[in-house]
Design an enzyme around this catalytic site. Structure first.
Site, PDB file in Angstrom:
ATOM      1  CB  ALA A   1      39.428  36.291  30.747  1.00 41.64           C
ATOM      2  CB  CYS A   2      39.661  37.155  36.450  1.00 41.80           C
ATOM      3  SG  CYS A   2      39.672  36.386  38.077  1.00 41.80           S
ATOM      4  CE1 TYR A   3      34.520  32.683  37.744  1.00 41.21           C
ATOM      5  CE2 TYR A   3      34.931  35.037  37.672  1.00 41.21           C
ATOM      6  CZ  TYR A   3      34.371  33.939  38.289  1.00 41.21           C
ATOM      7  OH  TYR A   3      33.673  34.097  39.471  1.00 41.21           O
TER       8      TYR A   3
ATOM      9  CE1 TYR B   1      35.685  38.264  32.120  1.00 39.04           C
ATOM     10  CE2 TYR B   1      35.720  35.872  31.933  1.00 39.04           C
ATOM     11  CZ  TYR B   1      36.250  37.043  32.437  1.00 39.04           C
ATOM     12  OH  TYR B   1      37.362  36.987  33.256  1.00 39.04           O
TER      13      TYR B   1
END
Length: 261
Positions: free
Chosen positions: A137-139, A181
């Site tokens: 996950a980028c976030y 997500y």
């Protein structure tokens, strides 16, 4: 001059192909520095240029009508939904942009911060590379020079550059799709819970700041203000050229991912 395209909602592969088409035209000098603001027809998980597929829960995506696409930029996965996405593309010879990713990233971040100020959203630039949770996950953490608010990640961006053009795009979430997500990844339950709780405390969106969502038109006005301030250039409303449109159609399959790997 900087061209600003206020676009509509498109499928993921079209959006990525369009960003690349614009960048190629900018790199050839047939189009000026360009900003594009756009949305996604379906919630879409975008993967970094070299990101592996093993960590993605394709059954969850299929069951929840979430599309998946490959980005031309690096980084980790982002779920695009209830957001405004931006593209910024300029020649690598632009006089205000340093000749490296980090330097140009910083200048573009300053323009994004000025843009958000127009909306009464006051941000910071992440000065240090943060440790992440080692997830797809980028976030899960802000990278250096990404946009944060009180140490919470706000705008996630990624850049690709070559000898001709800079292509940077990123997500500005109106409302962050936290649950979907987290569930988009194949993680053991403990790690999924840890990621959920981490993101809940470390990510912020427009709705939680302003108690409302921002429209494309409002965001366009903000970008006109912010980027004109930093780049000291006039910004005009433009549209895709016929050549950019035709190249977009040819590039679409480059970003498709088999939905049943």
């Amino acid at each position: 001059m900087i061209r600003l395209i206020i676009d509509a909602y498109h499928m993921g592969s079209w959006n990525m192909a369009c960003d690349l088409s614009i960048a190629k035209h900018v790199g050839k000098g047939v189009q000026p520095t360009t900003i594009r603001l756009y949305g996604w027809t379906l919630p879409t998980l975008s993967l970094g240029r070299f990101q592996k597929l093993e960590d993605i829960d394709f059954d969850f995506l299929k069951n929840n009508n979430i599309d998946i696409v490959r980005r031309p930029t690096g980084g980790r996965a982002v779920l695009h939904n209830n957001e405004i996405t931006y593209l910024f593309s300029a020649s690598t010879n632009h006089h205000l942009l340093p000749k490296n990713v980090i330097g140009s990233y910083k200048v573009i971040a300053e323009a994004l911060i000025k843009s958000m100020e127009f909306l009464n959203i006051y941000c910071d630039i992440e000065k240090n590379k943060s440790k992440h949770l080692n997830t797809p996950a980028c976030y899960d953490s802000p990278s250096i020079y990404e946009i944060t608010i009180e140490k919470k990640k706000f705008i996630g961006s990624a850049q690709y550059r070559n000898d001709y053009y800079i292509l940077q795009h990123g997500a500005i979430p109106n409302e962050f799709p936290l649950e979907n997500y987290v569930n988009s990844f194949k993680l053991i339950e403990d790690k999924k819970i840890k990621l959920y709780n981490h993101l809940k405390n470390k990510v912020i969106d427009i709705k939680s700041i302003l108690n409302k969502k921002i429209s494309f038109e409002e965001m366009a006005e903000a970008f006109k203000f912010g980027f004109s301030q930093i780049f000291n250039e006039e910004i005009f409303i433009g549209e895709l050229s016929n050549s950019e449109y035709e190249l977009t159609k040819k590039l679409i399959e480059k970003f498709d991912i088999d939905k049943n790997p």
